[in-house]
Design a protein around this motif. Structure first.
Motif, short mmCIF file in Angstrom:
data_model
loop_
_atom_site.label_atom_id
_atom_site.label_comp_id
_atom_site.label_asym_id
_atom_site.label_seq_id
_atom_site.Cartn_x
_atom_site.Cartn_y
_atom_site.Cartn_z
N UNK A 223 0.83 -1.20 0.00
CA UNK A 223 0.00 0.00 0.00
C UNK A 223 0.87 1.25 0.00
N UNK A 224 1.94 1.21 0.77
CA UNK A 224 2.90 2.32 0.84
C UNK A 224 4.30 1.72 0.75
N UNK A 225 4.96 1.92 -0.38
CA UNK A 225 6.25 1.27 -0.61
C UNK A 225 7.30 1.74 0.40
N UNK A 226 7.36 3.04 0.67
CA UNK A 226 8.35 3.55 1.60
C UNK A 226 8.19 2.93 2.98
N UNK A 227 6.94 2.86 3.45
CA UNK A 227 6.68 2.28 4.77
C UNK A 227 7.06 0.80 4.79
N UNK A 228 6.79 0.09 3.69
CA UNK A 228 7.11 -1.33 3.63
C UNK A 228 8.63 -1.54 3.61
N UNK A 229 9.36 -0.68 2.92
CA UNK A 229 10.82 -0.79 2.91
C UNK A 229 11.38 -0.57 4.31
N UNK A 230 10.84 0.38 5.03
CA UNK A 230 11.30 0.62 6.40
C UNK A 230 10.97 -0.55 7.31
N UNK A 231 9.83 -1.19 7.06
CA UNK A 231 9.47 -2.37 7.85
C UNK A 231 10.45 -3.51 7.58
N UNK A 232 10.85 -3.68 6.32
CA UNK A 232 11.83 -4.71 5.99
C UNK A 232 13.19 -4.39 6.60
N UNK A 233 13.54 -3.10 6.62
CA UNK A 233 14.80 -2.70 7.26
C UNK A 233 14.79 -3.02 8.75
N UNK A 234 13.63 -2.86 9.39
CA UNK A 234 13.52 -3.17 10.82
C UNK A 234 13.65 -4.67 11.08
N UNK A 235 13.45 -5.48 10.01
CA UNK A 235 13.61 -6.93 10.12
C UNK A 235 15.04 -7.38 9.82
N UNK A 236 15.94 -6.42 9.59
CA UNK A 236 17.34 -6.74 9.40
C UNK A 236 17.81 -6.76 7.96
N UNK A 237 16.96 -6.36 7.01
CA UNK A 237 17.36 -6.35 5.60
C UNK A 237 17.99 -5.00 5.26
N UNK A 238 19.02 -5.04 4.43
CA UNK A 238 19.64 -3.82 3.93
C UNK A 238 18.91 -3.38 2.67
N UNK A 239 18.64 -2.10 2.53
CA UNK A 239 17.90 -1.57 1.38
C UNK A 239 18.88 -0.83 0.48
N UNK A 240 19.04 -1.30 -0.76
CA UNK A 240 19.90 -0.60 -1.71
C UNK A 240 19.07 -0.21 -2.93
N UNK A 241 19.30 0.98 -3.43
CA UNK A 241 18.55 1.47 -4.59
C UNK A 241 19.47 1.71 -5.76
N UNK A 242 18.97 1.44 -6.96
CA UNK A 242 19.74 1.68 -8.18
C UNK A 242 19.60 3.15 -8.55
N UNK A 243 20.74 3.84 -8.68
CA UNK A 243 20.70 5.26 -8.97
C UNK A 243 21.94 5.63 -9.78
#
Length: 317
Positions: A223-243
């Motif tokens: 529903x909200x991608x940013x919120x979901x990414x932060x939830x995954x980060x709280x579970x110990x996943x590293x978030x990397x973006x292609x830029x």
């Protein structure tokens, strides 16, 4: 007396007299009478609850009006979908069609998979396909069943490898989506995460481009991608973006062996501001001079291949 004179021009026009007029008795009393109980907020036009209720009803009606299935039109697309093992419920064949190898292959593959083969008139097939160039063939594809975002992490934890999830930010071309799903399945990703808005969905085009791998890897909607990414980060996943202006190059991606979410932005605008802020790092792909950017699906494939290579190398150590 002014107003009572019978002289011409001295008479008031009928109905212009101020105050009560003949037959007005009781109007003041009626004005004091109540109008009954106050309607609920949802029933009062202009109230925010009324507008909210109406908007919800319209959304529900729009969802009911949406077609429950999609029809792939054209001989080549139909044959490609059947070869890719895309789920289908019916194959429509126009009566009197000029049979060629593609028509014969489509009918044979549909029959082998137990898909109903229905003969219809050309006007009926025109109606079903919305006057598309169907060439006498149409394949009915049911709506795709999306997973819940939590299912992606559960699927990842059921394996021995660190979690690897691919998230798309603003990828609106179904061909790009299908190609990313195919790369994600090929390089061991546990699932693909899509935003609810401004994103392509799993249509017949995406099915065909994914070569059927959309049936082998879970695809979820946030529903909200940013919120979901932060939830995954709280579970110990590293978030990397292609830029294109990433904080590190792909050659320095030492995070590849960690639990990882790879976020791919659109080719035009890249990552949105909020999504980029949710990333722990941004990655750029080294390229020859004169080349500005890669297609979103190609860039995703390059990064996922590098992640898979580093993980294989780490497993051999």
């Amino acid at each position: 007396m002014a107003g009572n004179s019978k002289r011409q021009g001295a008479m008031r026009k009928p109905g212009s007299k101020k105050g009560p007029v003949v037959g007005s008795g009781g109007q003041r009393r009626k004005g004091l009478e109540g109008k009954g109980p106050t309607p609920k907020a949802e029933e009062r036009p202009g109230h925010h609850a009324y507008r909210k209720s109406n908007a919800a009803a319209k959304r529900e009606q729009r969802s009911k009006d949406k077609p429950t299935s999609e029809l792939v039109a054209g001989r080549n697309p139909v044959v490609e979908c059947l070869r890719a093992q895309i789920p289908a419920t019916a194959l429509y064949v126009a009566i009197g069609i000029d049979t060629d190898d593609r028509v014969a292959d489509a009918v044979r593959m549909a029959a082998d998979r137990g898909i109903s083969v229905l003969e219809v008139s050309r006007p009926e097939l025109d109606r079903l396909t919305g006057m598309a160039m169907h060439q006498g063939l149409g394949l009915q594809v049911p709506p795709f069943e999306y997973a819940h975002p939590d299912d992606l992490l559960e699927a990842a934890r059921s394996t021995d490898e660190p979690p690897l999830i691919v998230a798309l930010d603003g990828v609106t071309d179904p061909r790009n989506l299908g190609a990313v799903i195919r790369s994600a399945a090929a390089f061991g990703a546990n699932g693909v995460l899509l935003p609810q808005r401004r994103s392509a969905g799993i249509t017949a085009v995406a099915w065909r481009t994914s070569a059927g791998t959309a049936a082998k890897i879970p695809v979820a909607i946030a529903t909200n991608l940013t919120r979901e990414l932060r939830a995954l980060a709280s579970q110990g996943l590293m978030i990397i973006g292609l830029d294109a202006d990433g904080s590190m190059e792909l050659d320095d991606l030492h995070l590849a062996t960690s639990p990882l979410v790879v976020v791919v932005g659109s080719e035009g605008r890249g990552l949105s501001r909020l999504v980029k802020e949710a990333c722990d790092a941004t990655i750029s792909i080294p390229m020859s001079a004169g080349v500005e950017s890669l297609n979103a699906s190609v860039a995703a494939g390059v990064v996922l291949a590098e992640v898979a290579r580093r993980r294989r190398a780490a497993g051999r150590v």
